[in-house]
Design an enzyme around this catalytic site. Structure first.
Site, PDB file in Angstrom:
ATOM      1  N   ASP A  64      51.279  85.088  60.414  1.00 21.16           N
ATOM      2  CA  ASP A  64      50.352  84.648  59.374  1.00 21.16           C
ATOM      3  C   ASP A  64      49.670  83.407  59.939  1.00 21.16           C
ATOM      4  O   ASP A  64      50.303  82.360  60.094  1.00 21.16           O
ATOM      5  CB  ASP A  64      51.121  84.317  58.089  1.00 21.16           C
ATOM      6  CG  ASP A  64      50.188  83.865  56.976  1.00 21.16           C
ATOM      7  OD1 ASP A  64      49.040  83.468  57.270  1.00 21.16           O
ATOM      8  OD2 ASP A  64      50.614  83.908  55.810  1.00 21.16           O
ATOM      9  N   SER A 142      30.173  84.126  62.014  1.00 18.21           N
ATOM     10  CA  SER A 142      29.264  84.925  61.189  1.00 18.21           C
ATOM     11  C   SER A 142      27.959  84.133  61.077  1.00 18.21           C
ATOM     12  O   SER A 142      27.955  82.920  61.320  1.00 18.21           O
ATOM     13  CB  SER A 142      29.915  85.085  59.815  1.00 18.21           C
ATOM     14  OG  SER A 142      28.969  85.332  58.817  1.00 18.21           O
ATOM     15  N   TYR A 155      33.618  80.802  52.472  1.00 15.55           N
ATOM     16  CA  TYR A 155      33.474  81.518  53.746  1.00 15.55           C
ATOM     17  C   TYR A 155      32.548  80.723  54.674  1.00 15.55           C
ATOM     18  O   TYR A 155      32.897  80.450  55.822  1.00 15.55           O
ATOM     19  CB  TYR A 155      32.913  82.914  53.478  1.00 15.55           C
ATOM     20  CG  TYR A 155      32.895  83.837  54.675  1.00 15.55           C
ATOM     21  CD1 TYR A 155      34.078  84.295  55.240  1.00 15.55           C
ATOM     22  CD2 TYR A 155      31.694  84.257  55.240  1.00 15.55           C
ATOM     23  CE1 TYR A 155      34.062  85.155  56.336  1.00 15.55           C
ATOM     24  CE2 TYR A 155      31.663  85.110  56.333  1.00 15.55           C
ATOM     25  CZ  TYR A 155      32.846  85.563  56.871  1.00 15.55           C
ATOM     26  OH  TYR A 155      32.832  86.409  57.956  1.00 15.55           O
ATOM     27  N   ALA A 157      31.732  77.552  54.457  1.00 14.85           N
ATOM     28  CA  ALA A 157      32.340  76.260  54.793  1.00 14.85           C
ATOM     29  C   ALA A 157      33.392  76.429  55.882  1.00 14.85           C
ATOM     30  O   ALA A 157      33.468  75.638  56.826  1.00 14.85           O
ATOM     31  CB  ALA A 157      32.965  75.634  53.553  1.00 14.85           C
ATOM     32  N   SER A 158      34.193  77.496  55.790  1.00 16.90           N
ATOM     33  CA  SER A 158      35.260  77.685  56.790  1.00 16.90           C
ATOM     34  C   SER A 158      34.670  78.009  58.162  1.00 16.90           C
ATOM     35  O   SER A 158      35.202  77.583  59.181  1.00 16.90           O
ATOM     36  CB  SER A 158      36.223  78.788  56.342  1.00 16.90           C
ATOM     37  OG  SER A 158      35.587  80.056  56.337  1.00 16.90           O
ATOM     38  N   LYS A 159      33.562  78.759  58.181  1.00 15.14           N
ATOM     39  CA  LYS A 159      32.955  79.091  59.479  1.00 15.14           C
ATOM     40  C   LYS A 159      32.188  77.894  60.051  1.00 15.14           C
ATOM     41  O   LYS A 159      32.217  77.662  61.250  1.00 15.14           O
ATOM     42  CB  LYS A 159      32.032  80.316  59.354  1.00 15.14           C
ATOM     43  CG  LYS A 159      32.754  81.615  58.930  1.00 15.14           C
ATOM     44  CD  LYS A 159      33.745  82.131  59.968  1.00 15.14           C
ATOM     45  CE  LYS A 159      34.311  83.499  59.604  1.00 15.14           C
ATOM     46  NZ  LYS A 159      35.344  83.990  60.507  1.00 15.14           N
TER      47      LYS A 159
HETATM   48  P1  NDP Z   1      39.192  93.164  58.473  1.00 15.04           P
HETATM   49  O1  NDP Z   1      39.516  92.847  57.062  1.00 15.04           O
HETATM   50  O2  NDP Z   1      39.051  94.584  58.863  1.00 15.04           O
HETATM   51  O3  NDP Z   1      40.237  92.469  59.435  1.00 15.04           O
HETATM   52  C1  NDP Z   1      40.712  91.172  59.173  1.00 15.04           C
HETATM   53  C2  NDP Z   1      41.917  90.932  60.049  1.00 15.04           C
HETATM   54  O4  NDP Z   1      42.401  89.599  59.801  1.00 15.04           O
HETATM   55  C3  NDP Z   1      43.053  91.909  59.751  1.00 15.04           C
HETATM   56  O5  NDP Z   1      43.644  92.289  60.959  1.00 15.04           O
HETATM   57  C4  NDP Z   1      44.020  91.064  58.928  1.00 15.04           C
HETATM   58  O6  NDP Z   1      45.344  91.527  59.175  1.00 15.04           O
HETATM   59  C5  NDP Z   1      43.792  89.680  59.557  1.00 15.04           C
HETATM   60  N1  NDP Z   1      44.236  88.613  58.686  1.00 15.04           N
HETATM   61  C6  NDP Z   1      43.809  88.306  57.439  1.00 15.04           C
HETATM   62  N2  NDP Z   1      44.505  87.264  56.959  1.00 15.04           N
HETATM   63  C7  NDP Z   1      45.389  86.913  57.925  1.00 15.04           C
HETATM   64  C8  NDP Z   1      46.397  85.932  58.027  1.00 15.04           C
HETATM   65  N3  NDP Z   1      46.646  85.061  57.043  1.00 15.04           N
HETATM   66  N4  NDP Z   1      47.127  85.873  59.173  1.00 15.04           N
HETATM   67  C9  NDP Z   1      46.902  86.737  60.177  1.00 15.04           C
HETATM   68  N5  NDP Z   1      45.959  87.681  60.157  1.00 15.04           N
HETATM   69  C10 NDP Z   1      45.224  87.772  59.025  1.00 15.04           C
HETATM   70  O7  NDP Z   1      37.847  92.361  58.764  1.00 15.04           O
HETATM   71  P2  NDP Z   1      36.923  92.175  60.063  1.00 15.04           P
HETATM   72  O8  NDP Z   1      37.415  92.930  61.202  1.00 15.04           O
HETATM   73  O9  NDP Z   1      35.544  92.388  59.605  1.00 15.04           O
HETATM   74  O10 NDP Z   1      37.087  90.613  60.296  1.00 15.04           O
HETATM   75  C11 NDP Z   1      37.358  90.037  61.551  1.00 15.04           C
HETATM   76  C12 NDP Z   1      36.521  88.770  61.703  1.00 15.04           C
HETATM   77  O11 NDP Z   1      35.141  89.117  61.768  1.00 15.04           O
HETATM   78  C13 NDP Z   1      36.658  87.782  60.554  1.00 15.04           C
HETATM   79  O12 NDP Z   1      36.847  86.475  61.069  1.00 15.04           O
HETATM   80  C14 NDP Z   1      35.329  87.872  59.837  1.00 15.04           C
HETATM   81  O13 NDP Z   1      34.968  86.670  59.224  1.00 15.04           O
HETATM   82  C15 NDP Z   1      34.392  88.217  60.991  1.00 15.04           C
HETATM   83  N6  NDP Z   1      33.144  88.842  60.585  1.00 15.04           N
HETATM   84  C16 NDP Z   1      33.137  90.050  59.947  1.00 15.04           C
HETATM   85  C17 NDP Z   1      31.951  90.614  59.547  1.00 15.04           C
HETATM   86  C18 NDP Z   1      31.903  91.912  58.816  1.00 15.04           C
HETATM   87  O14 NDP Z   1      30.844  92.245  58.219  1.00 15.04           O
HETATM   88  N7  NDP Z   1      32.954  92.722  58.850  1.00 15.04           N
HETATM   89  C19 NDP Z   1      30.646  89.947  59.799  1.00 15.04           C
HETATM   90  C20 NDP Z   1      30.774  88.712  60.491  1.00 15.04           C
HETATM   91  C21 NDP Z   1      31.977  88.197  60.862  1.00 15.04           C
HETATM   92  P3  NDP Z   1      46.585  91.500  58.161  1.00 15.04           P
HETATM   93  O15 NDP Z   1      46.055  91.780  56.795  1.00 15.04           O
HETATM   94  O16 NDP Z   1      47.492  92.543  58.716  1.00 15.04           O
HETATM   95  O17 NDP Z   1      47.154  90.116  58.287  1.00 15.04           O
END
Ligand code: NDP
Length: 272
Positions: A64, A142, A155, A157-159
């Site tokens: 996590d 993003s 979102y 703010a975090s990015k």
């Molecule tokens: P998904 O929801 O498909 O994947 C998110 C991943 O983050 C999962 O593997 C999830 O795994 C993991 N995750 C979430 N919370 C935690 C945590 N507390 N600890 C560890 N892992 C965590 O989304 P995306 O693939 O789209 O997102 C990946 C990145 O791409 C993100 O940073 C997002 O901001 C960025 N992004 C996405 C866009 C989009 O349109 N999809 C556009 C621009 C940027 P699990 O739940 O198993 O922990």
């Protein structure tokens, strides 16, 4: 491309789904030794198994990223397994969808914990090894990290925070050969919008976008590798993103209205 990434040790957070999963698979195809991190052990295990079954080398650690001890353990176990770290991809992420006036502040805390602090914790423990290997530190961001995205205060703010953090790490280590890249995909077809938190902190459960028309995670993953190969600083994957970066300096008000129009036109938009 294959030679560059062969035998490199690559850690990807958020590797259980979407962009993270596609990215570990792409590195594995290029001969890298990959470390998968996320919370869902069963998904990580299945992805690692499929990589290992097809001749790649993958290990996974349930992590996590909002928990500092977990991130420390992830890096320690990666070193115990492979003895080095060449690339860290801070990809784990969580989104939201609510107007700030309505949102419970726990939502913003959660987004900062995962998107910002998750990046900080993993980077903190991996940095000495990345410097040693003159490797690459990557943040998956993003367009929301370049310009405020309405309905996504936490979102954006975090990015933005991630950008400030990674840019500073880049400058602090200018003389040490560390490569730092921020990559910004466009809307990509993944689980992110289903898991996005709404005003009361529960999951949205559905996507307000037509997911079939969006970028694929595999396309994004290929650009992650290309960007690292070319040791790029920033990589914006859409024209919208590139135009934002250009026009926000010249005509920021027009960009504000364009963003407002785009996001308020989504079905069930929280913007009134
Ligand atoms: P998904 O929801 O498909 O994947 C998110 C991943 O983050 C999962 O593997 C999830 O795994 C993991 N995750 C979430 N919370 C935690 C945590 N507390 N600890 C560890 N892992 C965590 O989304 P995306 O693939 O789209 O997102 C990946 C990145 O791409 C993100 O940073 C997002 O901001 C960025 N992004 C996405 C866009 C989009 O349109 N999809 C556009 C621009 C940027 P699990 O739940 O198993 O922990």
């Amino acid at each position: 491309m294959k030679q560059i990434f062969k035998d490199k040790v690559v850690i990807v957070t958020g590797a259980s789904s979407g962009i993270g999963e596609a990215t570990v698979r792409q590195f594995a195809l290029n001969g890298s030794r990959v470390v998968l991190a996320a919370r869902s052990e069963s998904k990580l295990s299945a992805i690692a198994k499929s990589i290992n079954d097809s001749g790649g080398e993958a290990v996974f650690f349930k992590t996590d990223v909002s928990d500092e001890a977990d991130c420390k353990m992830l890096i320690q176990k990666s070193i115990e397994n492979f003895g080095r770290i060449d690339i860290l991809i801070n990809n784990a992420g969580l989104s939201m969808r609510a107007a700030f006036i309505d949102v419970d502040l726990t939502v913003l805390h959660r987004l900062m914990d995962v998107n910002f602090w998750g990046t900080v914790y993993c980077t903190k423990y991996a940095l000495p090894y990345l410097i040693e290997s003159k490797g690459s530190l990557v943040g998956v961001s993003s367009v929301a990290g370049f310009h405020g995205l309405p309905g996504r205060t936490g979102y954006s703010a975090s990015k933005f925070a991630m950008h400030g953090f990674l840019e500073t790490i880049r400058i602090e280590n200018l003389r040490k050969g560390l490569h730092v890249m921020i990559i910004a995909p466009g809307f990509t077809s993944t689980e992110i919008r289903k898991h996005a938190l709404i005003a009361n902190g529960s999951e949205q459960g559905e996507s307000p976008r037509n997911e079939q028309t969006l970028m694929s995670p595999e396309f994004v993953a290929k650009w992650v590798l290309k960007g690292i190969r070319k040791r790029k600083r920033n990589k914006l994957l859409t024209w919208d993103g590139k135009l934002t970066a250009l026009f926000q300096r010249i005509i920021p008000d027009v960009v504000d209205w364009a963003y407002y129009r785009e996001m308020s036109n989504e079905p069930k938009s929280p913007l009134k």
